[in-house]
Design a protein around this motif. Structure first.
Motif, PDB file in Angstrom:
ATOM      1  N   PHE A   1      41.738  25.114  82.222  1.00 31.06           N
ATOM      2  CA  PHE A   1      42.946  24.553  81.842  1.00 31.06           C
ATOM      3  C   PHE A   1      43.277  25.020  80.601  1.00 31.06           C
ATOM      4  CE2 PHE A   1      41.026  21.448  84.750  1.00 31.06           C
ATOM      5  CZ  PHE A   1      41.874  21.488  85.978  1.00 31.06           C
ATOM      6  N   ALA A   2      42.443  25.704  79.717  1.00 30.25           N
ATOM      7  CA  ALA A   2      42.926  26.005  78.528  1.00 30.25           C
ATOM      8  C   ALA A   2      42.945  27.466  78.051  1.00 30.25           C
ATOM      9  CB  ALA A   2      41.601  25.534  77.451  1.00 30.25           C
TER      10      ALA A   2
ATOM     11  N   ASP B   1      47.124  24.060  76.462  1.00 28.97           N
ATOM     12  CA  ASP B   1      47.046  23.756  77.995  1.00 28.97           C
ATOM     13  C   ASP B   1      47.558  25.068  78.425  1.00 28.97           C
ATOM     14  OD1 ASP B   1      48.934  22.684  80.057  1.00 28.97           O
ATOM     15  OD2 ASP B   1      46.861  21.571  80.067  1.00 28.97           O
ATOM     16  N   ARG B   2      47.290  25.565  79.408  1.00 30.02           N
ATOM     17  CA  ARG B   2      47.757  26.722  80.088  1.00 30.02           C
ATOM     18  C   ARG B   2      49.097  26.446  80.665  1.00 30.02           C
ATOM     19  NH1 ARG B   2      45.246  30.282  85.133  1.00 30.02           N
ATOM     20  NH2 ARG B   2      45.260  28.013  86.011  1.00 30.02           N
ATOM     21  N   GLU B   3      49.142  25.502  81.425  1.00 29.05           N
ATOM     22  CA  GLU B   3      50.554  24.967  82.009  1.00 29.05           C
ATOM     23  C   GLU B   3      51.408  24.768  81.405  1.00 29.05           C
ATOM     24  OE1 GLU B   3      51.855  21.244  84.862  1.00 29.05           O
ATOM     25  OE2 GLU B   3      49.597  21.964  85.015  1.00 29.05           O
TER      26      GLU B   3
ATOM     27  N   ARG C   1      43.393  25.195  70.885  1.00 25.59           N
ATOM     28  CA  ARG C   1      43.279  25.250  72.240  1.00 25.59           C
ATOM     29  C   ARG C   1      44.378  24.736  72.847  1.00 25.59           C
ATOM     30  NH1 ARG C   1      38.943  22.410  74.498  1.00 25.59           N
ATOM     31  NH2 ARG C   1      39.007  23.474  76.425  1.00 25.59           N
TER      32      ARG C   1
END
Length: 141
Positions: free
Chosen positions: A35-36, A54-56, A52
Motif C-alpha cells: 500500500f505504500a 499511500d499509493r492509492e 511513506r
C-alpha cells in the motif's frame, strides 16, 4: 518477477513564495508493503526528508486534490507542463504555525512509476500477512 520498483526523479522544492530549486526524489515500491510508496528527498548527497505515502492517494492526486492531514496533493497544470504539487506539513513552530515543505513533481514521470507498481501488485490485489503485521506492531516496529 521483480517485486521492487525504484525511480529517481528531479523535483522542484519551493523556497519562499515562488522560488524553486531542484532536489532528487528517490521513489521505492516494495510488494512486501503493497500500500505504500517511500519517497526519500535528497540534495548534494544529504537526505532532506523521508516519507511513506499511500499509493492509492498518489494515484488519485494525479487527477484531483487529496489529503487533509500532514500530506496534501493536487494536480497543477501550467498549460503544457503537468505537475503534482505535494505539500508536507511537519512539526509545530514556536509561533504556533507548522513547518511546511512544498514539492512539485513532473506528473507524467510519477504516473509511469505508479503504472510500474501496478504491474507488480494490481490495485485490489494487495495482501498483508496479518501475523507478520501483528508481530511487527507488538515488536514496536
Amino acid at each position: 518477477m521483480n517485486t521492487i520498483v525504484h525511480k529517481t526523479l528531479v523535483v522542484q522544492l519551493q523556497a519562499g513564495a515562488t522560488d524553486r530549486f531542484p532536489v532528487l526524489a528517490h521513489l521505492s515500491y516494495d510488494a512486501a508493503d503493497p500500500f505504500a510508496v517511500t519517497v526519500v528527498f535528497s540534495h548534494d548527497g544529504r537526505v532532506l526528508a523521508r516519507w511513506r505515502l499511500d499509493r492509492e492517494m498518489l494515484t488519485a492526486a494525479l487527477a484531483r486534490p487529496v489529503g487533509v492531514g500532514d500530506v496534501r496533493m493536487r494536480p497543477v497544470s501550467t498549460g503544457v507542463w503537468e505537475e503534482l504539487r505535494l505539500e508536507f506539513l511537519g512539526d509545530a513552530r514556536p509561533d504556533g504555525g507548522r513547518q511546511c515543505a512544498v514539492v512539485f513533481a513532473w506528473a507524467p514521470a510519477l504516473a509511469t512509476f505508479l503504472r510500474e507498481t501496478r504491474e507488480v501488485v494490481a490495485p485490489g490485489r494487495e495482501e498483508i500477512r496479518i501475523d507478520d503485521f501483528l508481530q511487527d506492531v507488538f515488536a514496536g516496529g
